[in-house]
Design an enzyme around this catalytic site. Structure first.
Site, PDB file in Angstrom:
ATOM      1  N   TRP A  88       0.829  -1.216   0.000  1.00 50.18           N
ATOM      2  CA  TRP A  88       0.000   0.000   0.000  1.00 50.18           C
ATOM      3  C   TRP A  88       0.855   1.255   0.000  1.00 50.18           C
ATOM      4  O   TRP A  88       1.859   1.328   0.717  1.00 50.18           O
ATOM      5  CB  TRP A  88      -0.862  -0.020   1.267  1.00 50.18           C
ATOM      6  CG  TRP A  88      -1.377   1.314   1.701  1.00 50.18           C
ATOM      7  CD1 TRP A  88      -0.661   2.306   2.330  1.00 50.18           C
ATOM      8  CD2 TRP A  88      -2.708   1.821   1.542  1.00 50.18           C
ATOM      9  NE1 TRP A  88      -1.475   3.389   2.582  1.00 50.18           N
ATOM     10  CE2 TRP A  88      -2.739   3.113   2.109  1.00 50.18           C
ATOM     11  CE3 TRP A  88      -3.879   1.297   0.992  1.00 50.18           C
ATOM     12  CZ2 TRP A  88      -3.886   3.900   2.138  1.00 50.18           C
ATOM     13  CZ3 TRP A  88      -5.027   2.085   1.019  1.00 50.18           C
ATOM     14  CH2 TRP A  88      -5.020   3.357   1.581  1.00 50.18           C
ATOM     15  N   ASN A 100       0.245   5.734   0.249  1.00 48.20           N
ATOM     16  CA  ASN A 100      -0.590   6.927   0.142  1.00 48.20           C
ATOM     17  C   ASN A 100       0.288   8.137  -0.133  1.00 48.20           C
ATOM     18  O   ASN A 100       1.036   8.090  -1.127  1.00 48.20           O
ATOM     19  CB  ASN A 100      -1.618   7.059   1.273  1.00 48.20           C
ATOM     20  CG  ASN A 100      -1.123   6.988   2.681  1.00 48.20           C
ATOM     21  OD1 ASN A 100      -0.720   5.945   3.135  1.00 48.20           O
ATOM     22  ND2 ASN A 100      -1.166   8.076   3.413  1.00 48.20           N
ATOM     23  N   ASP A 101       0.233   9.175   0.654  1.00 49.45           N
ATOM     24  CA  ASP A 101       0.810  10.467   0.273  1.00 49.45           C
ATOM     25  C   ASP A 101       2.252  10.433  -0.251  1.00 49.45           C
ATOM     26  O   ASP A 101       3.096   9.748   0.327  1.00 49.45           O
ATOM     27  CB  ASP A 101       0.870  11.410   1.486  1.00 49.45           C
ATOM     28  CG  ASP A 101      -0.359  11.353   2.349  1.00 49.45           C
ATOM     29  OD1 ASP A 101      -1.355  10.755   1.936  1.00 49.45           O
ATOM     30  OD2 ASP A 101      -0.310  11.913   3.459  1.00 49.45           O
ATOM     31  N   GLN A 152       4.302   7.493   1.744  1.00 46.49           N
ATOM     32  CA  GLN A 152       3.709   6.735   2.843  1.00 46.49           C
ATOM     33  C   GLN A 152       3.576   5.296   2.353  1.00 46.49           C
ATOM     34  O   GLN A 152       3.087   5.049   1.241  1.00 46.49           O
ATOM     35  CB  GLN A 152       2.338   7.320   3.196  1.00 46.49           C
ATOM     36  CG  GLN A 152       2.439   8.690   3.849  1.00 46.49           C
ATOM     37  CD  GLN A 152       2.906   8.584   5.296  1.00 46.49           C
ATOM     38  OE1 GLN A 152       2.128   8.306   6.176  1.00 46.49           O
ATOM     39  NE2 GLN A 152       4.191   8.816   5.537  1.00 46.49           N
ATOM     40  N   SER A 187       3.354  11.657   7.189  1.00 43.17           N
ATOM     41  CA  SER A 187       3.836  12.473   6.067  1.00 43.17           C
ATOM     42  C   SER A 187       4.756  13.607   6.480  1.00 43.17           C
ATOM     43  O   SER A 187       4.673  14.124   7.591  1.00 43.17           O
ATOM     44  CB  SER A 187       2.639  13.038   5.306  1.00 43.17           C
ATOM     45  OG  SER A 187       2.113  12.018   4.500  1.00 43.17           O
ATOM     46  N   ARG A 221       0.282  17.440  12.397  1.00 40.63           N
ATOM     47  CA  ARG A 221       1.081  16.630  11.454  1.00 40.63           C
ATOM     48  C   ARG A 221       1.380  17.289  10.109  1.00 40.63           C
ATOM     49  O   ARG A 221       0.899  18.349   9.792  1.00 40.63           O
ATOM     50  CB  ARG A 221       0.368  15.305  11.202  1.00 40.63           C
ATOM     51  CG  ARG A 221      -1.034  15.388  10.637  1.00 40.63           C
ATOM     52  CD  ARG A 221      -1.579  13.963  10.463  1.00 40.63           C
ATOM     53  NE  ARG A 221      -2.943  13.930   9.996  1.00 40.63           N
ATOM     54  CZ  ARG A 221      -4.015  13.887  10.784  1.00 40.63           C
ATOM     55  NH1 ARG A 221      -3.874  13.902  12.099  1.00 40.63           N
ATOM     56  NH2 ARG A 221      -5.233  13.851  10.269  1.00 40.63           N
ATOM     57  N   TRP A 243      -9.156   9.030   0.512  1.00 45.13           N
ATOM     58  CA  TRP A 243      -9.465   8.078   1.584  1.00 45.13           C
ATOM     59  C   TRP A 243     -10.758   7.283   1.400  1.00 45.13           C
ATOM     60  O   TRP A 243     -10.760   6.064   1.579  1.00 45.13           O
ATOM     61  CB  TRP A 243      -9.449   8.779   2.944  1.00 45.13           C
ATOM     62  CG  TRP A 243      -8.038   9.033   3.350  1.00 45.13           C
ATOM     63  CD1 TRP A 243      -7.385  10.232   3.362  1.00 45.13           C
ATOM     64  CD2 TRP A 243      -7.063   8.052   3.728  1.00 45.13           C
ATOM     65  NE1 TRP A 243      -6.068  10.057   3.729  1.00 45.13           N
ATOM     66  CE2 TRP A 243      -5.857   8.724   3.967  1.00 45.13           C
ATOM     67  CE3 TRP A 243      -7.100   6.662   3.881  1.00 45.13           C
ATOM     68  CZ2 TRP A 243      -4.689   8.061   4.354  1.00 45.13           C
ATOM     69  CZ3 TRP A 243      -5.940   6.004   4.269  1.00 45.13           C
ATOM     70  CH2 TRP A 243      -4.763   6.701   4.504  1.00 45.13           C
TER      71      TRP A 243
HETATM   72  C1  FRU Z   1      -3.111  12.162   4.468  1.00 45.75           C
HETATM   73  C2  FRU Z   1      -2.676  11.541   5.775  1.00 45.75           C
HETATM   74  C3  FRU Z   1      -1.746  12.464   6.520  1.00 45.75           C
HETATM   75  C4  FRU Z   1      -0.946  11.525   7.367  1.00 45.75           C
HETATM   76  C5  FRU Z   1      -0.826  10.315   6.480  1.00 45.75           C
HETATM   77  C6  FRU Z   1      -0.827   9.012   7.203  1.00 45.75           C
HETATM   78  O1  FRU Z   1      -3.489  11.261   3.500  1.00 45.75           O
HETATM   79  O2  FRU Z   1      -3.812  11.206   6.546  1.00 45.75           O
HETATM   80  O3  FRU Z   1      -2.384  13.472   7.255  1.00 45.75           O
HETATM   81  O4  FRU Z   1       0.297  12.056   7.703  1.00 45.75           O
HETATM   82  O5  FRU Z   1      -1.903  10.364   5.584  1.00 45.75           O
HETATM   83  O6  FRU Z   1      -0.526   7.950   6.360  1.00 45.75           O
END
Ligand code: FRU
Length: 492
Positions: free
Chosen positions: A36, A38-39, A55, A99, A167, A306
């Protein structure tokens, strides 16, 4: 010394990647090696190359304790995978390295700034979450977390800021050498605020002020801020949660927003003048930018958001992609974006059709494929009922970008793409023809479609997990459409 957790993640990734064939990945969009993502994180230039982190939960196609995956590139399109940079392996980030961002220090080291997440079981059985900002330094491959982490603790939060939601630091260095970092703090009332910190050396930080806040408008909590000067304006990028719908502009839920305004950097005062979605499609979140050595502001984002991310398409061996890097500009307080110009050198033979007339349905010889750069110009957009470009067509499959002339809207639709879950599959947004024309540039890459309207005035993105054999393209019109097509396969 490398931790056991990092060693294990690196070995796992290397072994599992052997099970995935090159053609199972996109041709030029980034994914994780496995598992997986993400960011995008730490998008920056280091020793003359682009570095990008992301991420990462390599162990499954679902979000889990966050690591930082790592790639580098010399042209923003062909990425070399490097060993995983960080694992959640300390007491202050054991629940995740969230992130953050990166830059090159004057002494040649690479500096990473990220959010460490700590979870503590309380006596009553509940879990207390604490998010703090942390640093790591490295040489472009290996990183060591700073011994005095965390460098920004909850005690430095502005009043009312929750320690559990603090964050996503984005770091930069000013011309005078001062380091700044913008990040998000959630207040007790659930609103997000973009807060600014400064540092003389990149490690010791102090609070400067609050640059902006959601105040019940533009969502509640914000995520992943970015903040930069561009074309004489100041731009703040945000990924808000719980947006409220606004006809023709924002949809409900997670979204992305660009605030365009001015900035008095001595008073730490940002003044908003305009706001807009960053991408008008389905799959786009958490964008981050960097400045290229030739002065372009380039943005890349998670090509997902998300709400849809819990629905992993059948049969995929990894999950999550990043968008194409896009060059940004500002005109009339509007953010424009176009594919990075590096893409032009990957164009194959040009196939062109000028001024075609169409009522009904049509295919054009040589216009097909799933990895391409194609511009469709509709010359009589203002007179037309409707016009559609259908792509990834084959059997019962197709996806479409359709213009409704009566309503002045463009619709992205992947209901028939083979993605069999009850999630968002179409999105509409307003478009305005320019001198009667509507120009749509499609960038297709195996599992995605990105559409740039009228030279980057709007961009709209969606993933499509349709089998690759479905590579047909069809044009459809109600009324008589006059249109031109220019198409290049993209060769990698
Ligand atoms: C955004 C987020 C960030 C966080 C990260 C966690 O997509 O929720 O705020 O740092 O992903 O994976």
């Amino acid at each position: 010394m490398m931790s056991e957790k990092l060693k294990k993640a690196r070995e796992f990734e290397a072994a599992q990647m052997k099970q995935i064939l090159p053609e199972e990945y996109p041709a030029f969009h980034l994914t994780g090696g496995v598992g997986w993502i993400n960011d995008p994180n730490g998008f920056s230039v280091y020793k003359g190359e682009y570095h990008l982190f992301h991420q990462y939960h390599p162990y499954s196609n679902e979000w889990g304790p966050m690591h930082w995956g790592h790639v580098k590139s010399s042209d923003l399109l062909s990425w070399e995978r490097l060993p995983i940079a960080m694992a959640p392996d300390t007491d202050y980030d054991g629940a995740g390295c969230f992130s953050g961002s990166a830059l090159e220090l004057a002494d040649g080291r690479q500096l990473l700034m990220y959010t460490g997440v700590q979870e503590t079981e309380k006596e009553d059985g509940s879990t207390e979450v604490r998010q703090t900002q942390c640093m790591a330094v490295g040489d472009g491959v290996s990183y060591e977390k700073y011994e005095a982490n965390p460098v920004i603790q909850s005690a430095s939060l502005p009043q009312g800021g929750r320690p559990s939601d603090f964050r996503d630091p984005k770091i930069w260095q000013d011309e005078d050498g001062t380091f700044y970092s913008i990040m998000i703090s959630m207040r007790e009332d659930g609103n997000g605020q973009a807060v600014l910190y400064r540092s003389e050396n990149g490690f010791d930080w102090s609070f400067c002020g609050i640059l902006d806040e959601s105040c019940g408008k533009l969502g509640t909590m914000w995520e992943c801020p970015d903040f930069f000067a561009l074309d004489g304006k100041q731009v703040m990028l945000l990924s808000p949660m719980a947006m409220q719908p606004e006809e023709g502009k924002y949809h409900v839920g997670h979204g992305t927003v660009a605030l365009v305004g001015s900035y008095d950097k001595n008073a730490f005062k940002f003044t908003r003048e305009a706001d807009q979605p960053i991408d008008w499609g389905i799959d786009f979140y958490a964008p981050q930018t960097t400045l290229t050595p030739d002065g372009r502001r380039v943005m890349i984002a998670w090509m997902q958001a998300w709400p849809n991310s819990k629905f992993v398409p059948d049969g995929v061996k990894y999950f999550g992609q990043l968008t194409l890097p896009r060059e940004l500009s500002v005109r009339d307080n509007k953010l424009f974006q176009n594919p990075v110009r590096e893409l032009l050198s990957h164009r194959g033979e040009e196939i062109c059709y000028e001024n075609m007339e169409l009522s009904g349905e049509k295919t054009l010889e040589g216009i097909e494929g799933r990895t391409l750069d194609m511009t469709v110009t509709l010359h009589n957009a203002e007179e037309l009922q409707s016009f559609s470009v259908k792509f990834a067509c084959g059997g019962d499959f197709f996806s479409a970008v359709s213009y409704n002339g009566k309503k002045g809207v463009l619709c992205l639709d992947r209901n028939h793409s083979g993605y069999n879950y009850d999630i968002v599959h179409s999105r509409e947004f307003g478009v305005e023809p320019k001198n009667g024309e509507l120009k749509l540039r499609f960038i297709l890459d195996r599992f995605s479609a990105e559409v740039f309207v009228n030279d980057g005035e709007k961009a709209a993105t969606m993933t499509i997990y349709t089998p690759q054999e479905a590579d047909g393209i069809r044009f459809e019109a109600e009324g008589t459409a006059r249109f031109s097509v220019q198409k290049y396969n993209l060769i990698f």
